[in-house]
Design an enzyme around this catalytic site. Structure first.
Site, short mmCIF file in Angstrom:
data_model
loop_
_atom_site.label_atom_id
_atom_site.label_comp_id
_atom_site.label_asym_id
_atom_site.label_seq_id
_atom_site.Cartn_x
_atom_site.Cartn_y
_atom_site.Cartn_z
N TRP A 147 3.13 59.86 -25.36
CA TRP A 147 3.80 59.29 -26.54
C TRP A 147 5.16 58.73 -26.13
CZ3 TRP A 147 0.78 58.44 -30.40
CH2 TRP A 147 1.31 58.02 -31.63
N ASP A 203 13.04 54.16 -29.97
CA ASP A 203 13.56 53.78 -31.30
C ASP A 203 12.67 54.34 -32.39
OD1 ASP A 203 11.35 52.07 -30.78
OD2 ASP A 203 12.16 50.59 -32.16
N GLU A 206 9.07 53.77 -32.23
CA GLU A 206 8.40 54.44 -31.11
C GLU A 206 7.96 53.48 -30.02
OE1 GLU A 206 5.27 56.49 -33.78
OE2 GLU A 206 6.51 58.14 -33.07
N GLU A 207 8.69 52.38 -29.87
CA GLU A 207 8.25 51.35 -28.94
C GLU A 207 9.25 51.04 -27.83
OE1 GLU A 207 5.48 48.71 -31.96
OE2 GLU A 207 7.60 48.23 -31.79
N GLU A 427 0.84 51.81 -45.29
CA GLU A 427 1.99 51.48 -44.44
C GLU A 427 2.35 50.00 -44.57
OE1 GLU A 427 1.48 51.01 -40.01
OE2 GLU A 427 2.71 52.84 -39.98
C1 NOJ Z 1 2.83 51.26 -31.76
C2 NOJ Z 1 3.48 51.14 -33.09
O1 NOJ Z 1 4.23 49.97 -33.23
C3 NOJ Z 1 4.31 52.32 -33.33
O2 NOJ Z 1 5.08 52.19 -34.46
C4 NOJ Z 1 3.40 53.49 -33.39
O3 NOJ Z 1 4.10 54.63 -33.79
C5 NOJ Z 1 2.76 53.66 -32.03
N1 NOJ Z 1 2.10 52.46 -31.63
C6 NOJ Z 1 1.80 54.80 -32.01
O4 NOJ Z 1 0.74 54.55 -32.88
C1 NOJ Z 2 4.75 54.46 -37.01
C2 NOJ Z 2 6.16 54.12 -37.31
O1 NOJ Z 2 6.56 53.06 -36.47
C3 NOJ Z 2 7.06 55.31 -37.12
O2 NOJ Z 2 8.36 54.98 -37.50
C4 NOJ Z 2 6.58 56.46 -37.95
O3 NOJ Z 2 7.37 57.59 -37.67
C5 NOJ Z 2 5.13 56.77 -37.68
N1 NOJ Z 2 4.32 55.59 -37.78
C6 NOJ Z 2 4.59 57.80 -38.67
O4 NOJ Z 2 4.69 57.33 -39.98
#
Ligand code: NOJ
Ligand code: NOJ
Length: 493
Positions: A147, A203, A206-207, A427
């Site tokens: 992750w 960030d 998560e990227e 979402e």
């Molecule tokens: C890429 C997505 O842009 C991000 O927001 C997400 O949390 C991760 N993949 C994991 O699914």
């Molecule tokens: C992807 C989003 O980019 C992230 O900010 C969020 O924490 C997870 N999904 C779970 O909702």
């Protein structure tokens, strides 16, 4: 002070505010908000263990991101999503909306006592490192898959939620509960911020691994309010002393017209909802329109709002036919491709929320100041708007405030338009058809709805003391403070 010098002959009038079509669209807005508010609150409760009807298996107090178990699998608890959601719930409790919420909040607190001690791929509690783990299994065990980790906004957001509840307890003569049941958790999280704020982080999306405006902004806030909270309890917050250094580095994200949310930008423009979401979560109702903390009504935050929103105008087919100054569907960042790279409910709601926050601040301060920097934002809404200071008593103020409010309502109306009949907020919604996309019943979407409409009705959180934290050091340093971490225990309520 406030000049009444809006000396334009052909002065701004209500007629210039918006097209008739926009007003038509907004006519059912009040009814939508009322209905959707109840559904959003229930949508949140459905996703919290142990009783949430959509999240069987989730431990008591655990906030699940979404019941969706595939494409995408969001059946986990993210420290960020949970912190932001519980922040919204604590605000409702404090606003007197619903006193039965308190046991839910206490269950969240108890769940975090368990979560903080879980060793995980980011580390352990003993040196704080484990607190930066972004997500856990819903039974509060570690998620061990690969992750984007660590994500260093989580501890700050959790600390801020817990401090909000702590301040509520203090206000209700329960200071000792705040000290025994909350402070040990908060101390760990603030220690983490003080020790690790200058290390790289993924960030909020998560990227991107590097520095993130949102992470720094919420870290700064947590240390400022943490220092005041510790003082109220008569305890020490060591990590809190680095707050001015974080504020110093926060200034580096400003490019003159907008916030460039990530360093490195990874080849992107850097224009990102990261910035607008920061502004709403560091909103201080007692603050001036302060540029340094990017308050919602600051010239910087308004200029950034325009740049951010404009970046989606031509990008999404659903925005066709909406001209400058009219609300549009907005997403995370223009280059986004995740799940099709669509507009998000929570970002469209954040665009509205920043404007409601700003309206509250102008009202408190008794005027709107249009500067060179914020003029382009205002002139999209009120074509004749010019640089100047407009007192609350002036006709110009009324026109400007009405226009901003209509614009803000427009973002809620976009959400209304693309919310399915059952009121479920996923979402994203498709950039071409507007149909829901990606995780269904996203807890954060519901929380974003509740805070946006709370601000619309003038309900705001407590001050976090931002006005005492606006002095930027002449030179930025990377000073950190070693944290003190201790195993928290579940208290009795
Ligand atoms: C890429 C997505 O842009 C991000 O927001 C997400 O949390 C991760 N993949 C994991 O699914
Ligand atoms: C992807 C989003 O980019 C992230 O900010 C969020 O924490 C997870 N999904 C779970 O909702």
């Amino acid at each position: 002070m406030w000049l009444k010098s809006f000396a334009v002959a052909n002065t701004i009038t209500g007629a210039a505010l918006a097209s008739p079509a926009l007003f038509q669209k907004q006519s059912g807005l009040g009814a939508f908000i009322e209905k959707e508010s109840a559904l959003a609150q229930q949508g949140i409760l459905n996703n919290i263990g142990a009783d949430g009807t959509l999240v069987q298996g989730a431990a008591s107090g655990i906030v699940v991101a979404s019941p969706s178990k595939s494409n995408p699998n969001y059946f986990y608890t993210w420290t960020r999503d949970a912190g932001l959601t519980m922040m919204a719930e604590i605000e409702r409790l404090a606003a007197g909306t619903n006193s039965s919420l308190e046991s839910l909040i206490q269950e969240y607190v108890d769940s975090q006592v368990k979560q903080q001690v879980v060793s995980n791929p980011s580390g352990t509690l003993s040196n704080g490192s484990g607190l930066g783990e972004p997500k856990f299994e819903v039974n509060i065990t570690a998620f061990t898959g690969s992750w984007g980790r660590p994500q260093r906004d989580g501890p700050a957001l959790r600390a801020s939620a817990l401090i909000a509840y702590g301040n509520y307890l203090i206000a209700h003569d329960k200071k000792s509960l705040a000290k025994t049941n909350l402070w040990p958790l908060i101390r760990n999280d603030l220690s983490y911020v003080g020790q690790y704020w200058n290390e790289s982080t993924f960030d909020l999306w998560e990227e991107v691994n590097g520095s993130s405006f949102f992470t720094a902004a919420v870290q700064h806030k947590s240390l400022v309010e943490g220092a005041a909270f510790a003082a109220a309890l008569g305890v020490a917050c060591t990590g809190c002393s680095v707050a001015p250094q974080i504020l110093c580095h926060l200034q580096e994200y400003w490019n003159g017209t907008a916030i460039i949310s990530n360093t490195p930008t990874n080849g992107r423009s850097g224009i990102d909802a990261n910035s607008v979401i920061s502004s709403i979560h560091t909103f201080d109702p007692a603050a001036a329109c302060d540029d340094v903390t990017f308050q919602p009504c600051s010239a910087r935050a308004l200029s950034n709002h325009k740049v951010y929103v404009d970046s989606f105008r031509l990008l999404y087919a659903v925005n066709q036919g909406r001209h400058a100054g009219q609300a549009v569907a907005v997403g995370r960042y223009p280059e986004d491709v995740y799940q099709g790279g669509n507009p998000w409910y929570l970002t469209s709601l954040a665009a509205a929320e920043q404007l409601f926050d700003a309206l509250y601040q102008w009202d408190q301060q008794g005027g709107i100041n249009i500067t060179q920097l914020s003029a382009p934002f205002f002139s999209d809404l009120v074509p004749n708007a010019t640089v100047g200071a407009y007192a609350k008593s002036s006709r110009e103020y009324t026109t400007l405030a009405q226009a901003v409010r209509a614009y803000a309502d427009g973002f809620i109306a976009v959400v209304q338009q693309y919310t399915p009949g059952d009121g479920g907020l996923a979402e994203q919604f498709s950039r071409s058809t507007g149909d829901p996309v990606s995780a269904i019943d996203l807890t954060w979407s519901y929380a974003a709805f509740l805070t946006a409409v709370a601000r619309r009705s003038g309900s705001v959180p407590d001050t976090w003391g931002s006005s005492s934290a606006t002095s930027v050091p002449g030179q930025c340093s990377a000073a950190t403070v070693p944290g003190s971490y201790a195993t928290p225990t579940i208290g009795s309520w």
